[in-house]
Design an enzyme around this catalytic site. Sequence first.
Site, PDB file in Angstrom:
ATOM      1  N   GLU A 191       0.820  -1.217   0.000  1.00 49.29           N
ATOM      2  CA  GLU A 191       0.000   0.000   0.000  1.00 49.29           C
ATOM      3  C   GLU A 191       0.855   1.268   0.000  1.00 49.29           C
ATOM      4  O   GLU A 191       1.207   1.796   1.062  1.00 49.29           O
ATOM      5  CB  GLU A 191      -0.952   0.009   1.215  1.00 49.29           C
ATOM      6  CG  GLU A 191      -1.858   1.233   1.232  1.00 49.29           C
ATOM      7  CD  GLU A 191      -2.875   1.245   2.385  1.00 49.29           C
ATOM      8  OE1 GLU A 191      -2.776   0.398   3.277  1.00 49.29           O
ATOM      9  OE2 GLU A 191      -3.746   2.110   2.376  1.00 49.29           O
ATOM     10  N   LYS A 233      -2.262  -1.899  -3.398  1.00 47.48           N
ATOM     11  CA  LYS A 233      -3.353  -1.080  -2.828  1.00 47.48           C
ATOM     12  C   LYS A 233      -2.961   0.385  -2.947  1.00 47.48           C
ATOM     13  O   LYS A 233      -2.366   0.968  -2.036  1.00 47.48           O
ATOM     14  CB  LYS A 233      -3.573  -1.484  -1.367  1.00 47.48           C
ATOM     15  CG  LYS A 233      -4.575  -0.641  -0.628  1.00 47.48           C
ATOM     16  CD  LYS A 233      -5.055  -1.290   0.654  1.00 47.48           C
ATOM     17  CE  LYS A 233      -5.917  -0.334   1.450  1.00 47.48           C
ATOM     18  NZ  LYS A 233      -6.672  -0.983   2.515  1.00 47.48           N
TER      19      LYS A 233
END
Length: 354
Positions: A191, A233
Amino acid sequence: MPIQFKPEDSRNSLVDEQKLVQTAAALLVGDKGLLAMDESNPTCDQRFARLGIPQTVEARRAYRELIVTAPGLADSISGAILYDETIRQRTLEGVPFLKILLDAGIVPGIKVDLGAKDMAGHPGEKITEGLDGLRERLAEYAGMGARFAKWRAVLAIGDGLPSRGCMEANAHALARYAALCQEAGLVPIVEPEVLMEGAHTLERCGQVTEEFLCAVFAQLHTQRVMLEGMILKPNMVLPGSTCPDQATVEKVADATVACLLRAVPPAVPGIAFLSGGQSAELASARLSAINTIFKLRQPLALAFSFARAIQQPALEIWKGEDANAPEAQRALVHRARCNRAARRGGYSAEMERS
Ligand code: 13P
């Protein structure tokens, strides 16, 4: 269709590549997405405090029980990201949350970073910590039944920011985390988040996001991370929250997919966007437009891994009161359904009224 990974392609005998590919496919299955319910205690407490909810272990437990037991959640949610406190918790009746999720067919995952801390020599910037002892923590979580993990790195846009030093240090940490996850048999959710706060333009967010993603994939390659066994992500490409020119949904979709096509190798099986503080409806509308406009050009699954954009309306209804739990659960499942529709490009504002 999930990517087929042939055992003869194997490059690292310490990694069970087939298992990683299967877990990634299970997380990206159909039109489902991930529910991030991994707020650290301080973050969860902040959100509770704003609504006058007591900031106690029991309140956090009760709130997470409401989420994992929401009827119909598994129709739209493939995996749930938990926090260290939550993965060890049980319902009031004593059933572990892990069992509830597994019985519902929701794959459990775990946030393993220890938070973004001020970075030395880089005023206004953060580096995510948590690599020391990570191998041992991952082994414990895998033993408990977690099948994937998450690590969030953040970059701020501002005057002279982000710096190359911050971008590279965070990309390096993400890649070392991802390699350790794969060794432990856990799919890493990688992420790299470019924050929405600020007055910057959509174009500036696109440039920074592209540069950050390129730095991350260079490090993932250097650290021998198997791209077929991970999920990215990222943030959507958005104008800063105080930018006077708030782009249309279509412009956001356009800029986001252009950025991803340039920066994400197609061996990655899927992308699960974070919501980053967008309103729940806008996040659904933008995800839907991203999927609609680029269905044919985009080789990757474009899913969601939202926290606030799924949970916030439910939290505001619950307010810490047992009596509000069923309505809060309905609101939670409604948002999950809206985002499931968005993955097909089928979300519309009508859904908010149904
Ligand atoms: P938001 O969707 O609220 O941005 O949270 C996603 C997440 O998991 C942050 O790490």
